[in-house]
Structure formats: C-alpha cells, structure tokens
Design a protein around this motif. Structure first.
Motif, PDB file in Angstrom:
ATOM      1  N   LYS A 185       0.830  -1.215   0.000  1.00 49.68           N
ATOM      2  CA  LYS A 185       0.000   0.000   0.000  1.00 49.68           C
ATOM      3  C   LYS A 185       0.862   1.261   0.000  1.00 49.68           C
ATOM      4  N   ASN A 212       0.102   4.300  -4.244  1.00 45.50           N
ATOM      5  CA  ASN A 212      -1.217   4.035  -4.797  1.00 45.50           C
ATOM      6  C   ASN A 212      -1.142   4.021  -6.322  1.00 45.50           C
ATOM      7  N   ASP A 231       9.149  -1.480  -1.379  1.00 43.89           N
ATOM      8  CA  ASP A 231       7.779  -0.932  -1.402  1.00 43.89           C
ATOM      9  C   ASP A 231       7.282  -0.739  -2.840  1.00 43.89           C
ATOM     10  N   SER A 261       4.084  -2.669  -4.335  1.00 50.92           N
ATOM     11  CA  SER A 261       2.950  -1.893  -4.855  1.00 50.92           C
ATOM     12  C   SER A 261       2.668  -2.257  -6.309  1.00 50.92           C
TER      13      SER A 261
END
Ligand code: KG4
Ligand code: ZN
Length: 358
Positions: free
Chosen positions: A211, A214, A262, A266
């Motif tokens: 998360k 986005n 990350d 994502s």
C-alpha cells in the motif's frame, strides 16, 4: 502414446518426453531446459540473434538428455537403424522469434524424417494451456472439467481463454498494450533489476508494503475482459522521475532498499489485482467449472495466493488449477501435452510462424 516435445520459441531450448494416460492426463518422463537468459540479463531484454545462436548450440544436447532420461535411448551411442521408442514428435511452430523457432522446427522435421515418426506442430499458447493437464510427482493429474477458463500470462501474452472442450477454444479478452510479464519486466528496468524482472520483483515485494504507493489498476472496472498495463508502467516511471530516484546509482540503491521493496510490492499488487478481478469476473459470467493458469507469470506466488483466496470466497464450487512453476515458464513438456489433444492437425508442411495466435 509417448511424445517427444521440442520448444525453442524464445530463449529456452527445451525437450521433454511425455506419455498419455487413459484419464487424459499426461505423465512426464523427462524434462530438459537450457536457457540463454543469463546472456540477456544485462541487456535488459532478449537479443534475437543471440537467442537463435544459443538455440543452435543447445538443441542436440537437450534432445539427447530428454531421450536418455525419458526412454533410455542414447543418441550418442545410436547405431544406424536405432529408433527411440516414441510415437510422435511435437514442436512449437509459433508464436516466437523466427530464428529461434526455426532451430526447433527444422530439427524436429529432420528427426521425424529420420525416424519415420509423425510430426505434430504445436501453438506455444496452447502449450501454456495444456501444462495444466500434466501430472508429476508432486502434482497428480488434475481432474479438469469443462467449461474451463484459462488465464495465459507470459512475457508476450495476457489472454483470457474459454475452453468449452478440447476442440472449442476461444479468446474472450486480452491485453490492449503490454502483457503482464512485460509490465513486470519494464517496471524492473526502471528499478535497475535484471531481466526478466518478474521473479526478482516478486522476491523483493515480500519485504515491501503493497500500500506504500497508490498505483493505478488500469481497466479494472471496464465491462469487457481486456487488460492494459502500459499505464501502470508509466505511473512508476513518473514516480521515479518526479523524485529523481536513481537505482543505477549503487549508493542510492543501498540507502533506499525499503523504497525498492515498497515499489516492488505496490507494482506487483496492482498487476495481481487487475488479473484476478478480471479472471473472477469472467469465470462468473461464463459459469465455468475450472479456472486454469499458464505462462511465466503464473509462477508468481502472490497471483496464486490471491486467486485461490478470491475464488474460494466468491466461487466456492470452482476448482482452481495452477501448474508447478517449472511448467508455467517455457518448457517442452507442455508442447508434448498439447500435441496429444491436437494430434489431428494437418502436418504435411510445418512452417515456423512468429505471429501465430489462438
Ligand atoms: O512463459 P514465459 O516463460 O515466456 C514467454 O512465453 O513469454 O514467461 C516469461 C515472463 C517474463 O516476463 C517474466 O518476468 C515472467 O514471465 N515471470 C514472472 C515470474 N516468473 C516469470 N513474473 C512474475 N512473477 C514470477 N515469479
Ligand atoms: Zn511462453
């Protein structure tokens, strides 16, 4: 029926021997794959000329090993009239790179003539479908009932395929631009990861927060069964540019490991969300009994987990089948498996067809 399969459509040189069972599954007797992937890792993509030369180098050793392991036939000590105990030879004739395809097709034609065995031309995409029918030590032959819906996700394809029977196979949706594997590979390039980036992104994503960014899920809500992934790649590109992140700079990379994890998490989640959403939607619309996965991206753990979870929640009566990872990425076992169901295909003249589709 025992079939020798040969696959050389891209950067893998593969041969396998498969025997068919009465319940329409196939048992793998041998499976050999040589890959020129490491040669392409640094260039960020496959160079067709290099791939074809490597195919030439590997083709005979790979076939030799597959026949030795599978049926105990030695090509190297063979006498003039020795013929391996197989019933047919299957070969990928497209889609793929022309130079690579030609190596497999011409070798298969020569062996078929030499041993007087029928030659069965196989569409590589059907191969990815039929990987689902192979039984192995760890995977005991699936019971696949029709209608089945398959998602073929590879470096070149993202296709939703409806199988009402072995002779009624139609495409109900596909990508309008990049394939899912291509999206993984292009995003990997922006993050300076080696080609093909799918497996690396998947590994790094495990340490990341899905998360954290986005990212867009292109076409996730459209009423059709099509996909689009180029916007997702552009979104990652814009993010990287906006922040001037430079993953080619070793100091930057070392100081920003969590950022990389990350981004991987994502991006992977965005791709998986779209694939699973559309697949489940199509499975409901066509009221299928079985969902199948195929192609290199089907080796992705997150995709498999999300699909199993979503299907058991939303479609409890539907069976989900995913071949083991080595049968998802390119291999010749799947070509031999597909040949069994398409063996009536006219075979007078087999010609490589780089643009072949369903
Ligand atoms: O089916 P395949 O071996 O070759 C083609 O016919 O294209 O698929 C290769 C693609 C590559 O784009 C690679 O990045 C992707 O499959 N891939 C994965 C994983 N393993 C391979 N993508 C995501 N997660 C993986 N574990
Ligand atoms: Zn493939």
């Amino acid at each position: 029926m025992t079939i020798l399969g040969i696959e050389t459509s891209c950067d893998e040189t593969a041969a396998a021997v498969l025997t068919n069972n009465t319940d329409n599954t196939s048992t793998l007797l041998s499976n050999t794959v040589a890959s020129s992937l490491s040669l392409h890792a640094k260039t960020g993509g496959i160079i067709p000329e290099i791939a074809a030369r490597e195919q030439l180098k590997y083709i005979l050793p790979v076939i030799t090993k597959a026949l030795e392991d599978g049926v105990g036939f030695s090509l190297t000590t063979t006498k003039k009239n020795d013929i391996p105990p197989i019933d047919a030879i299957a070969v990928t004739y497209g889609p793929g790179l022309i130079g690579s395809l030609l190596v497999g097709v011409e070798t298969a034609k020569t062996l078929s003539l030499l041993w007087d065995k029928p030659l069965i031309p196989v569409n590589h995409l059907y191969g990815h479908l039929y990987a689902n029918w192979i039984s192995t030590n760890e995977y005991q032959g699936p019971k696949i009932s029709f209608p089945a819906l398959a998602l073929i996700v590879s470096g070149g394809h993202t296709d939703l395929v409806l199988m009402k029977s072995h002779s009624d196979i139609t495409v109900i949706g596909g990508t309008r631009d990049d394939a899912a594997g291509e999206a993984f590979d292009k995003i990997g390039r922006l993050l300076n990861l080696p080609y093909p980036a799918g497996p690396t992104i998947s590994r790094l994503a495990q340490k990341g927060d899905p998360k954290a960014f986005n990212l867009p899920r292109p076409m996730i809500g459209t009423p059709d069964f099509d996909f689009s992934f180029s916007g997702l790649k552009t979104a990652v590109l814009n993010l990287v540019k906006k922040h001037s992140w430079d993953f080619t700079d070793t100091t930057f990379s070392q100081n920003n490991q969590q950022l990389l994890y990350d981004l991987c998490a994502s991006a992977e989640t965005a791709i998986v969300d779209v694939l699973v959403k559309k697949l489940i939607k199509a499975a409901k619309a066509y009221d299928v009994s079985t969902i199948l996965l195929g192609g290199g991206v089907a080796a992705n753990t997150k995709l498999k987990q999300t699909l199993h979870q979503t299907a058991s929640n939303q479609l409890p009566g539907t069976t989900v089948i995913v071949p083991p990872p080595y049968l998802c990425t390119d291999n010749a076992a799947m070509i031999a498996a597909a040949a069994y169901f398409t063996k009536d295909f006219p075979q007078e003249s087999v010609t490589a067809d780089p643009e072949l589709y369903f």
